[in-house]
Design an enzyme around this catalytic site. Structure first.
Site, PDB file in Angstrom:
ATOM      1  N   PRO A  23       0.836  -1.206   0.000  1.00 35.92           N
ATOM      2  CA  PRO A  23       0.000   0.000   0.000  1.00 35.92           C
ATOM      3  C   PRO A  23       0.869   1.255   0.000  1.00 35.92           C
ATOM      4  CG  PRO A  23       0.046  -1.022   2.174  1.00 35.92           C
ATOM      5  CD  PRO A  23       0.733  -1.962   1.241  1.00 35.92           C
ATOM      6  N   THR A  25       0.498   5.545  -0.242  1.00 41.50           N
ATOM      7  CA  THR A  25      -0.270   6.783  -0.308  1.00 41.50           C
ATOM      8  C   THR A  25       0.269   7.698  -1.393  1.00 41.50           C
ATOM      9  OG1 THR A  25      -0.954   6.670   1.986  1.00 41.50           O
ATOM     10  CG2 THR A  25      -0.738   8.873   1.051  1.00 41.50           C
ATOM     11  N   TYR A 181      -0.809   4.675  12.654  1.00 40.74           N
ATOM     12  CA  TYR A 181      -2.167   5.195  12.437  1.00 40.74           C
ATOM     13  C   TYR A 181      -3.096   4.650  13.534  1.00 40.74           C
ATOM     14  CZ  TYR A 181      -0.032   7.040   8.300  1.00 40.74           C
ATOM     15  OH  TYR A 181       0.807   7.740   7.465  1.00 40.74           O
ATOM     16  N   ARG A 229      -2.815  -4.990   8.564  1.00 40.50           N
ATOM     17  CA  ARG A 229      -1.372  -4.745   8.512  1.00 40.50           C
ATOM     18  C   ARG A 229      -0.898  -4.333   9.904  1.00 40.50           C
ATOM     19  NH1 ARG A 229       2.638  -1.010   4.769  1.00 40.50           N
ATOM     20  NH2 ARG A 229       3.545  -2.852   3.843  1.00 40.50           N
TER      21      ARG A 229
HETATM   22  C1  LIG Z   1       5.334   6.881  -0.957  1.00 37.16           C
HETATM   23  C2  LIG Z   1       4.988   5.840   0.078  1.00 37.16           C
HETATM   24  C3  LIG Z   1       3.693   5.788   0.583  1.00 37.16           C
HETATM   25  C4  LIG Z   1       3.333   4.810   1.531  1.00 37.16           C
HETATM   26  N1  LIG Z   1       2.027   4.737   1.965  1.00 37.16           N
HETATM   27  C5  LIG Z   1       1.626   3.713   2.761  1.00 37.16           C
HETATM   28  C6  LIG Z   1       0.246   3.507   3.068  1.00 37.16           C
HETATM   29  O1  LIG Z   1      -0.657   4.218   2.597  1.00 37.16           O
HETATM   30  N2  LIG Z   1      -0.064   2.469   3.880  1.00 37.16           N
HETATM   31  C7  LIG Z   1       0.889   1.625   4.405  1.00 37.16           C
HETATM   32  O2  LIG Z   1       0.556   0.699   5.138  1.00 37.16           O
HETATM   33  N3  LIG Z   1       2.203   1.796   4.107  1.00 37.16           N
HETATM   34  C8  LIG Z   1       2.583   2.790   3.276  1.00 37.16           C
HETATM   35  N4  LIG Z   1       3.907   2.899   2.901  1.00 37.16           N
HETATM   36  C9  LIG Z   1       4.882   1.868   3.338  1.00 37.16           C
HETATM   37  C10 LIG Z   1       5.030   0.773   2.276  1.00 37.16           C
HETATM   38  O3  LIG Z   1       3.821   0.053   2.106  1.00 37.16           O
HETATM   39  C11 LIG Z   1       6.135  -0.248   2.666  1.00 37.16           C
HETATM   40  O4  LIG Z   1       5.783  -0.818   3.889  1.00 37.16           O
HETATM   41  C12 LIG Z   1       7.511   0.384   2.794  1.00 37.16           C
HETATM   42  O5  LIG Z   1       7.839   1.132   1.634  1.00 37.16           O
HETATM   43  C13 LIG Z   1       8.578  -0.705   3.019  1.00 37.16           C
HETATM   44  O6  LIG Z   1       8.551  -1.662   1.969  1.00 37.16           O
HETATM   45  P1  LIG Z   1       9.692  -1.662   0.828  1.00 37.16           P
HETATM   46  O7  LIG Z   1      11.000  -1.899   1.543  1.00 37.16           O
HETATM   47  O8  LIG Z   1       9.326  -2.740  -0.134  1.00 37.16           O
HETATM   48  O9  LIG Z   1       9.659  -0.285   0.205  1.00 37.16           O
HETATM   49  C14 LIG Z   1       4.300   3.885   1.987  1.00 37.16           C
HETATM   50  C15 LIG Z   1       5.608   3.955   1.476  1.00 37.16           C
HETATM   51  C16 LIG Z   1       5.953   4.900   0.535  1.00 37.16           C
HETATM   52  C17 LIG Z   1       7.363   4.911  -0.022  1.00 37.16           C
END
Ligand SMILES: Cc1cc2nc3c(=O)[nH]c(=O)nc-3n(C[C@H](O)[C@H](O)[C@H](O)COP(=O)(O)O)c2cc1C
Length: 366
Positions: A23, A25, A181, A229
């Site tokens: 997810p 944002t 959150y 989550r």
């Molecule tokens: C731009 C951006 C927006 C994010 N928005 C959310 C969100 O809306 N909900 C959520 O649970 N995590 C959000 N995250 C966290 C990501 O889902 C993820 O947990 C985090 O990037 C770590 O995973 P990765 O190492 O694959 O990037 C966001 C991350 C980024 C970079």
């Protein structure tokens, strides 16, 4: 073909492979929270890019205090349902399944179409500073401590928006209980200083989550995928730990399962980090040990380590965040043996909107 690319059954869903879009944002909806064409193109790209499951960005759940960011999408009225339905149809047509992440911002509030007054478990601000790439604030506002009626309103918001998710054609929902959150704030002894049935020991701090899952399950029926989550860390506090340690997390997982959830999506800086005040396990290790609940893992999964991660957590889905932003066709690239790009954070500046991403991509292509 490796196991991770095989089609799989997960929490009542049949998926083309074990990769999920994490997810993320993007604050790109209309001002009133209605999802638009830009978002439809955005989500369709990940489905076309091969992700078996798309998980949407955190989407707000009521017209009280759930919205956290300007231009965040909602799922609380007919216009929202219709906007999401277009997205869901486009993702389905491209062959993927799609789950909406339902989010109440609580104290991590930066802007809302509906109110200027944040609410939280207690009148306690988040640590650190607001997230610049979701808006302009420089300081957190002090939230109002929620009354029991406010808590009931928040739970009902999750229930009603879960019904709206079904009306829009989603394949399931993920409750946002991570990253600081509202649902996560109730678990946290930083945010939750309550002395009533929703604060104090872990069973009380879990109550809103258990009641929300039960309420949603009763409303959506047994065949709709429902998960949550979970993390210890928050967006501004990467070091937070539940005081009850590994045994406490086990209690949370079992309570969530017993309330009717199908899956838990763990998130941490790295899937295999050992984050508890005691013990040597990761969040994902604890979930994987418990029967009757499916697992999505997230945190630092990439083109190199995914076979190991997939093998260490058999049957789990692998949620990809930053690498997916950089490569919406991440899964297809893996299949084709193509190079995977790193995320250039300039893509999300000055704000994390889809328009800024498109402008960045045009500049790269020029
Ligand atoms: C731009 C951006 C927006 C994010 N928005 C959310 C969100 O809306 N909900 C959520 O649970 N995590 C959000 N995250 C966290 C990501 O889902 C993820 O947990 C985090 O990037 C770590 O995973 P990765 O190492 O694959 O990037 C966001 C991350 C980024 C970079």
């Amino acid at each position: 073909m490796s196991d991770v690319m095989q089609n799989t059954r997960f929490s009542k869903l049949t998926l083309d492979n074990r990769f999920a879009l994490a997810p993320m944002t993007r604050t790109s909806a209309e001002a009133d929270g209605t999802p638009n064409q830009l978002m439809a193109d955005h989500y369709e790209a990940y489905a076309k890019g091969g992700f078996g499951l798309v998980i949407t960005e955190g989407t707000y759940t009521d017209d009280q205090a759930s919205q956290g960011y300007a231009n965040q999408p909602g799922l609380i009225n007919d216009a929202h349902v219709q906007g999401w339905k277009t997205i869901v149809d486009r993702v389905h047509a491209a062959g993927s399944k799609i789950v909406v992440q339902l989010m109440h911002a609580g104290a991590q509030f930066q802007a809302s179409h509906h109110t200027d007054e944040p609410q939280g478990p207690s009148a306690v601000k988040p640590k650190g500073e607001p997230l610049g790439f979701y808006g302009d604030q420089t300081e957190w506002k002090l939230p109002k401590a929620m009354t029991e009626a406010d808590i009931e309103t928040a739970i009902q918001g999750f229930v009603e928006s879960a019904k709206n998710a079904q009306a829009a054609g989603f394949d399931g929902i993920e409750l946002h209980g991570a990253n600081g959150y509202l649902l996560n704030q109730f678990l946290s002894t930083h945010f939750n200083r309550r002395a009533d049935n929703y604060g104090g020991d872990l069973a009380n701090r879990l109550r809103i989550i258990v009641d929300t899952i039960k309420g949603v399950r009763a409303a959506v029926g047994d065949d709709f995928a429902l998960g949550i989550r979970l993390s210890q860390v928050t967006v501004t506090d990467p070091d937070y730990q539940f005081p009850e340690g590994e045994a406490g997390f086990r209690q949370i997982v079992e309570a969530v399962r017993d309330a009717g959830a199908d899956f838990i999506h763990t998130t941490d800086g790295d899937v295999e980090r050992t984050p508890f005040v005691d013990g040597e396990k990761s969040l994902a290790d604890v979930v994987a040990e418990i029967d009757g609940i499916d697992l999505i893992i997230n945190g630092g999964i990439d083109e190199t380590n995914h076979p190991d991660r997939a093998a260490n957590y058999p049957g789990s889905l692998l949620a990809i965040g930053k690498k997916a932003l950089a490569n919406p066709d991440f899964v297809q690239r893996l299949k084709d043996g193509k190079e995977i790009e790193d995320l250039d954070f300039a893509m999300l500046q000055p704000k994390a909107t889809i328009s800024n991403e498109l402008a960045w991509r045009r500049k790269q292509a020029a």
